[in-house]
Scaffold this motif. Sequence first.
Motif, short mmCIF file in Angstrom:
data_model
loop_
_atom_site.label_atom_id
_atom_site.label_comp_id
_atom_site.label_asym_id
_atom_site.label_seq_id
_atom_site.Cartn_x
_atom_site.Cartn_y
_atom_site.Cartn_z
N LYS A 162 0.83 -1.20 0.00
CA LYS A 162 0.00 0.00 0.00
C LYS A 162 0.86 1.26 0.00
O LYS A 162 1.89 1.31 0.69
N PRO A 163 0.44 2.28 -0.74
CA PRO A 163 1.19 3.54 -0.70
C PRO A 163 0.98 4.26 0.64
O PRO A 163 -0.07 4.13 1.27
N LEU A 164 1.99 5.01 1.03
CA LEU A 164 1.94 5.74 2.29
C LEU A 164 0.72 6.64 2.39
O LEU A 164 0.08 6.72 3.43
N SER A 165 0.36 7.28 1.30
CA SER A 165 -0.80 8.19 1.33
C SER A 165 -2.08 7.45 1.70
O SER A 165 -2.91 7.95 2.46
N GLU A 166 -2.23 6.22 1.24
CA GLU A 166 -3.40 5.41 1.56
C GLU A 166 -3.36 4.94 3.02
O GLU A 166 -4.38 4.95 3.71
N VAL A 167 -2.18 4.57 3.48
CA VAL A 167 -2.04 4.12 4.87
C VAL A 167 -2.30 5.28 5.82
O VAL A 167 -2.96 5.13 6.84
N ARG A 168 -1.79 6.45 5.46
CA ARG A 168 -1.95 7.63 6.30
C ARG A 168 -3.42 7.94 6.57
O ARG A 168 -3.79 8.30 7.68
N THR A 169 -4.27 7.77 5.57
CA THR A 169 -5.69 8.11 5.73
C THR A 169 -6.51 6.99 6.35
O THR A 169 -7.61 7.24 6.82
N GLY A 170 -6.00 5.78 6.36
CA GLY A 170 -6.78 4.67 6.89
C GLY A 170 -6.00 3.72 7.75
O GLY A 170 -6.19 2.50 7.67
N ILE A 171 -5.13 4.24 8.60
CA ILE A 171 -4.24 3.39 9.39
C ILE A 171 -4.98 2.36 10.23
O ILE A 171 -4.55 1.22 10.34
N ALA A 172 -6.12 2.73 10.80
CA ALA A 172 -6.86 1.79 11.64
C ALA A 172 -7.28 0.55 10.85
O ALA A 172 -7.21 -0.57 11.36
N HIS A 193 6.69 6.77 -3.15
CA HIS A 193 7.23 7.00 -4.50
C HIS A 193 7.54 5.68 -5.19
O HIS A 193 8.54 5.54 -5.89
N GLY A 194 6.68 4.68 -4.95
CA GLY A 194 6.80 3.39 -5.63
C GLY A 194 7.83 2.43 -5.05
O GLY A 194 8.04 1.35 -5.59
N LYS A 195 8.49 2.82 -3.96
CA LYS A 195 9.50 1.95 -3.36
C LYS A 195 9.10 1.58 -1.94
O LYS A 195 8.56 2.41 -1.21
N GLY A 196 9.36 0.35 -1.54
CA GLY A 196 9.07 -0.10 -0.18
C GLY A 196 9.90 0.68 0.83
O GLY A 196 11.11 0.79 0.68
N VAL A 197 9.23 1.23 1.86
CA VAL A 197 9.94 2.00 2.88
C VAL A 197 9.70 1.49 4.30
O VAL A 197 10.46 1.81 5.21
N ALA A 198 8.63 0.71 4.50
CA ALA A 198 8.32 0.22 5.85
C ALA A 198 7.41 -1.00 5.75
O ALA A 198 6.80 -1.24 4.71
N VAL A 199 7.34 -1.73 6.86
CA VAL A 199 6.48 -2.90 6.95
C VAL A 199 5.68 -2.79 8.23
O VAL A 199 6.24 -2.55 9.31
#
Length: 93
Positions: free
Chosen positions: A11-21, A39-45
């Motif tokens: 999932k992109p960070l922007s999507e996770v940011r808005t729906g973390i729960a 930006h299309g690259k894995g940054v966290a798990v």
Amino acid sequence: MQRLRIDQDIKPLSEVRTGIASFIKQVHDTKRPVVITQHGKGVAVLLDVNEYESMQEKMELLTDIQTSINQIDNGEGVEHDEAKEMIMQRIFE
């Protein structure tokens, strides 16, 4: 830990940011990690805490096994019969 499903678990960070729960619930329910991209690259798990702890325990065990193998390779090991005798002496002291 369940195997990652690329179509559901990246999932992109922007999507996770808005729906973390909802992603925390997904991780908890499926026991699968969510890979967060920026930006299309894995940054966290995002992992379930029990799955994370299980991974830590497995890594510690594997590290201990590798240490033991290295000790044996370096001649620092103890033969089975000798180890058994040492343990039996400690039990009966």
